[in-house]
Design a protein around this motif. Structure first.
Motif, PDB file in Angstrom:
ATOM      1  N   ALA A  91       2.360   3.217  11.411  1.00  0.00           N
ATOM      2  CA  ALA A  91       2.383   4.420  11.837  1.00  0.00           C
ATOM      3  C   ALA A  91       1.120   5.178  11.479  1.00  0.00           C
ATOM      4  O   ALA A  91       1.079   6.299  12.304  1.00  0.00           O
ATOM      5  N   THR A  92       0.274   4.847  10.660  1.00  0.00           N
ATOM      6  CA  THR A  92      -0.889   5.529  10.511  1.00  0.00           C
ATOM      7  C   THR A  92      -1.943   4.615  10.465  1.00  0.00           C
ATOM      8  O   THR A  92      -2.681   4.072   9.464  1.00  0.00           O
ATOM      9  N   PRO A  93      -2.371   4.265  11.670  1.00  0.00           N
ATOM     10  CA  PRO A  93      -3.370   3.191  11.838  1.00  0.00           C
ATOM     11  C   PRO A  93      -4.832   3.495  11.599  1.00  0.00           C
ATOM     12  O   PRO A  93      -5.674   2.595  11.053  1.00  0.00           O
ATOM     13  N   GLU A  94      -5.221   4.952  11.512  1.00  0.00           N
ATOM     14  CA  GLU A  94      -6.595   5.192  11.236  1.00  0.00           C
ATOM     15  C   GLU A  94      -6.873   5.184   9.562  1.00  0.00           C
ATOM     16  O   GLU A  94      -7.813   4.884   9.361  1.00  0.00           O
ATOM     17  N   ALA A  95      -5.563   5.508   8.862  1.00  0.00           N
ATOM     18  CA  ALA A  95      -5.720   5.472   7.511  1.00  0.00           C
ATOM     19  C   ALA A  95      -6.151   3.717   7.049  1.00  0.00           C
ATOM     20  O   ALA A  95      -6.978   3.507   6.204  1.00  0.00           O
ATOM     21  N   TRP A  96      -5.544   2.864   7.617  1.00  0.00           N
ATOM     22  CA  TRP A  96      -5.758   1.504   7.452  1.00  0.00           C
ATOM     23  C   TRP A  96      -7.035   1.023   8.029  1.00  0.00           C
ATOM     24  O   TRP A  96      -7.684   0.104   7.536  1.00  0.00           O
ATOM     25  N   ARG A  97      -7.311   1.537   9.275  1.00  0.00           N
ATOM     26  CA  ARG A  97      -8.653   1.215   9.643  1.00  0.00           C
ATOM     27  C   ARG A  97      -9.824   1.465   8.765  1.00  0.00           C
ATOM     28  O   ARG A  97     -10.751   0.673   8.713  1.00  0.00           O
ATOM     29  N   ARG A  98      -9.803   2.555   8.306  1.00  0.00           N
ATOM     30  CA  ARG A  98     -10.900   2.993   7.594  1.00  0.00           C
ATOM     31  C   ARG A  98     -10.817   2.100   6.223  1.00  0.00           C
ATOM     32  O   ARG A  98     -11.890   1.882   5.537  1.00  0.00           O
ATOM     33  N   HIS A  99      -9.777   1.836   5.593  1.00  0.00           N
ATOM     34  CA  HIS A  99      -9.387   0.982   4.583  1.00  0.00           C
ATOM     35  C   HIS A  99      -9.877  -0.374   4.794  1.00  0.00           C
ATOM     36  O   HIS A  99     -10.949  -1.019   3.982  1.00  0.00           O
ATOM     37  N   VAL A 100      -9.836  -0.949   5.843  1.00  0.00           N
ATOM     38  CA  VAL A 100     -10.356  -2.513   6.530  1.00  0.00           C
ATOM     39  C   VAL A 100     -11.751  -2.397   6.342  1.00  0.00           C
ATOM     40  O   VAL A 100     -12.485  -3.315   5.835  1.00  0.00           O
ATOM     41  N   GLU A 101     -12.377  -1.579   7.024  1.00  0.00           N
ATOM     42  CA  GLU A 101     -13.897  -1.451   7.239  1.00  0.00           C
ATOM     43  C   GLU A 101     -14.552  -1.205   6.151  1.00  0.00           C
ATOM     44  O   GLU A 101     -15.489  -1.849   5.894  1.00  0.00           O
ATOM     45  N   ARG A 102     -13.953  -0.646   4.896  1.00  0.00           N
ATOM     46  CA  ARG A 102     -14.662  -0.383   3.745  1.00  0.00           C
ATOM     47  C   ARG A 102     -14.574  -1.625   2.916  1.00  0.00           C
ATOM     48  O   ARG A 102     -15.311  -1.908   1.771  1.00  0.00           O
ATOM     49  N   ALA A 107       1.020  -1.262  -0.003  1.00  0.00           N
ATOM     50  CA  ALA A 107      -0.132  -0.070  -0.007  1.00  0.00           C
ATOM     51  C   ALA A 107       0.863   1.163   0.031  1.00  0.00           C
ATOM     52  O   ALA A 107       2.037   1.144   0.641  1.00  0.00           O
ATOM     53  N   VAL A 108       0.431   2.460  -0.602  1.00  0.00           N
ATOM     54  CA  VAL A 108       1.116   3.726  -0.538  1.00  0.00           C
ATOM     55  C   VAL A 108       0.106   4.531   0.327  1.00  0.00           C
ATOM     56  O   VAL A 108      -1.054   4.526   0.083  1.00  0.00           O
ATOM     57  N   VAL A 109       0.507   5.014   1.431  1.00  0.00           N
ATOM     58  CA  VAL A 109      -0.288   6.090   2.489  1.00  0.00           C
ATOM     59  C   VAL A 109       0.465   7.250   2.410  1.00  0.00           C
ATOM     60  O   VAL A 109       1.597   7.498   2.412  1.00  0.00           O
ATOM     61  N   ARG A 110      -0.299   8.094   2.102  1.00  0.00           N
ATOM     62  CA  ARG A 110       0.073   9.574   2.266  1.00  0.00           C
ATOM     63  C   ARG A 110      -0.425  10.432   3.165  1.00  0.00           C
ATOM     64  O   ARG A 110      -1.769  10.460   3.429  1.00  0.00           O
ATOM     65  N   GLY A 111       0.357  11.420   3.837  1.00  0.00           N
ATOM     66  CA  GLY A 111      -0.084  12.281   4.872  1.00  0.00           C
ATOM     67  C   GLY A 111       0.463  11.729   6.440  1.00  0.00           C
ATOM     68  O   GLY A 111       0.839  10.514   6.542  1.00  0.00           O
ATOM     69  N   PRO A 112       0.301  12.918   7.186  1.00  0.00           N
ATOM     70  CA  PRO A 112       1.153  12.393   8.632  1.00  0.00           C
ATOM     71  C   PRO A 112       0.084  11.317   9.388  1.00  0.00           C
ATOM     72  O   PRO A 112      -1.035  11.158   8.841  1.00  0.00           O
ATOM     73  N   PRO A 113       0.554  11.081  10.363  1.00  0.00           N
ATOM     74  CA  PRO A 113      -0.139   9.823  11.258  1.00  0.00           C
ATOM     75  C   PRO A 113      -1.573  10.214  11.639  1.00  0.00           C
ATOM     76  O   PRO A 113      -2.561   9.428  11.313  1.00  0.00           O
ATOM     77  N   ASP A 114      -1.682  11.440  11.917  1.00  0.00           N
ATOM     78  CA  ASP A 114      -3.160  11.949  12.369  1.00  0.00           C
ATOM     79  C   ASP A 114      -4.114  12.239  11.068  1.00  0.00           C
ATOM     80  O   ASP A 114      -5.148  12.876  11.341  1.00  0.00           O
ATOM     81  N   ASN A 115      -3.536  12.428   9.977  1.00  0.00           N
ATOM     82  CA  ASN A 115      -4.285  12.845   8.652  1.00  0.00           C
ATOM     83  C   ASN A 115      -3.926  12.027   7.428  1.00  0.00           C
ATOM     84  O   ASN A 115      -3.418  12.850   6.636  1.00  0.00           O
ATOM     85  N   ALA A 147     -12.173  -4.176  12.162  1.00  0.00           N
ATOM     86  CA  ALA A 147     -10.864  -3.543  12.212  1.00  0.00           C
ATOM     87  C   ALA A 147     -10.391  -3.370  14.013  1.00  0.00           C
ATOM     88  O   ALA A 147     -11.587  -2.815  14.483  1.00  0.00           O
ATOM     89  N   THR A 148      -9.843  -3.845  14.735  1.00  0.00           N
ATOM     90  CA  THR A 148      -9.071  -3.622  15.845  1.00  0.00           C
ATOM     91  C   THR A 148      -7.557  -2.957  15.667  1.00  0.00           C
ATOM     92  O   THR A 148      -6.891  -3.422  14.793  1.00  0.00           O
ATOM     93  N   ASP A 169       6.420  -2.590  21.014  1.00  0.00           N
ATOM     94  CA  ASP A 169       7.464  -1.411  20.532  1.00  0.00           C
ATOM     95  C   ASP A 169       6.811  -0.117  20.258  1.00  0.00           C
ATOM     96  O   ASP A 169       7.446   0.773  19.802  1.00  0.00           O
ATOM     97  N   GLY A 170       5.487   0.047  20.533  1.00  0.00           N
ATOM     98  CA  GLY A 170       4.916   1.290  20.475  1.00  0.00           C
ATOM     99  C   GLY A 170       4.298   1.505  19.250  1.00  0.00           C
ATOM    100  O   GLY A 170       3.340   2.474  19.149  1.00  0.00           O
ATOM    101  N   VAL A 171       4.663   0.594  18.125  1.00  0.00           N
ATOM    102  CA  VAL A 171       3.844   0.908  16.971  1.00  0.00           C
ATOM    103  C   VAL A 171       2.579  -0.281  16.883  1.00  0.00           C
ATOM    104  O   VAL A 171       3.101  -1.488  16.815  1.00  0.00           O
ATOM    105  N   VAL A 172       1.554   0.165  16.725  1.00  0.00           N
ATOM    106  CA  VAL A 172       0.323  -0.516  16.947  1.00  0.00           C
ATOM    107  C   VAL A 172       0.053  -1.274  15.359  1.00  0.00           C
ATOM    108  O   VAL A 172       0.748  -0.805  14.109  1.00  0.00           O
ATOM    109  N   SER A 173      -0.515  -2.466  15.513  1.00  0.00           N
ATOM    110  CA  SER A 173      -1.056  -3.198  13.994  1.00  0.00           C
ATOM    111  C   SER A 173      -2.374  -3.134  14.084  1.00  0.00           C
ATOM    112  O   SER A 173      -3.199  -3.033  15.178  1.00  0.00           O
ATOM    113  N   VAL A 174      -2.781  -2.781  12.711  1.00  0.00           N
ATOM    114  CA  VAL A 174      -4.323  -2.756  12.540  1.00  0.00           C
ATOM    115  C   VAL A 174      -4.620  -4.250  12.174  1.00  0.00           C
ATOM    116  O   VAL A 174      -4.064  -4.976  11.143  1.00  0.00           O
TER     117      VAL A 174
END
Length: 285
Positions: free
Chosen positions: A232-243, A152-160, A248-249, A256-261
């Motif tokens: 590092a961008t879980p919200e973007a992945w969560r939205r993709h999974v739910e679509r 996947a190619v993810v664009r934008g900072p972690p919160d957006n 998604a959890t 290590d502080g980096v979560v998995s979707v």
């Protein structure tokens, strides 16, 4: 009082500078009255000060306008730079379609391109079945960020952030013996960045990404499955999974502080894991 003499009733010269030039033009000897000269000088100085203040206000306003335009231009240039990097990464790293040697160029005005550690996990009802160290290629420049992760190619900072390109994970409708349907199918593509990079540039630059791609397919059998992608961008992945009609959890598997979707796919499925191994070499363009 004479219109041309500036004296009071006792014959003394007046001390006002407020008399008009016409009524206070000369004294009794025909000379210009000093107070009148001072009054006109005051008015001239006031005019000069007023013009200076006006010019100052105009200069400040123009400076603010110029700064505002400069900020807009910089923001637009940064957005264009980020969009170009996203498109270049998408084209340069094409593990599903490519086999053998593949090259692509990534160009950017300024910033840093580096690899980071990331994991993809496939889980069944009992726990983790497979763990793939997929890694990621990440571009950063200030608050701009573009990442290639698990295809996947993810664009934008972690919160957006948002997914520009979806990962190669395909799930059909699930089924099972309980409802009389045939099991569904889950194909988990796992593009793996097999190499490292740390390249920075200021004032313009480009790098060439050379990958040697091979593919390895493993049948995982029937079961109920979940797929976890560390990001590092879980919200973007969560939205993709739910679509994609999955649940998604999030979970930090290794602390290590980096979560998995974690995407949970309903129903029983026949699952396959396809690792697209990309041996990566990076050089400046």
């Amino acid at each position: 009082m004479s219109r041309d003499v500036c004296t009071d009733a006792d014959g003394h010269r007046t001390r006002t500078s407020r008399l008009s030039w016409r009524s206070c033009r000369t004294d009794a000897d025909g000379h210009r009255n000093r107070e009148c000269r001072l009054g006109n000088r005051d008015r001239a100085q006031s005019n000069v000060v007023g013009v200076a203040v006006l010019l100052g206000v105009v200069v400040v306003a123009l400076g603010s306008l110029t700064a505002g335009i400069g900020t807009v231009v910089e923001e637009n240039a940064a957005a264009a730079d980020s969009a170009r990097v996203a498109a270049d990464l998408d084209a340069a790293l094409d593990p599903v379609a490519a086999t053998g040697v593949h090259r692509g160029r990534v160009s950017f005005t300024e910033g840093q391109l580096l690899t980071v550690e990331r994991d993809l996990r496939v889980l069944n009802a009992t726990g983790v079945m497979r763990r793939v160290r997929v890694g990621a290629v990440v571009f950063t420049a200030g608050d701009r960020r573009v990442a290639f992760l698990a295809g996947a190619v993810v664009r934008g900072p972690p919160d957006n952030a948002r997914l520009r390109t979806a990962p190669p994970i395909t799930a059909s409708r699930g089924g099972g013996a309980s409802d009389g349907d045939e099991p569904g199918v889950l194909v988990v593509g796992a593009p793996k960045v097999n190499g490292s990079a740390a390249v920075s540039a200021t004032g313009g630059g480009s790098v060439v990404l050379r990958t040697t791609v091979s593919h390895h397919r493993t049948a995982l059998g029937n079961g109920t499955y979940r797929v976890a992608v560390e990001t590092a961008t879980p919200e973007a992945w969560r939205r993709h999974v739910e679509r994609r009609n999955a649940t998604a959890t999030t979970r930090d598997f290794d602390g290590d502080g980096v979560v998995s979707v974690v995407a949970a796919y309903p129903g029983e499925r026949v699952a396959y894991l396809v690792v697209h191994d990309m041996r990566l070499e990076v050089r400046r363009g």
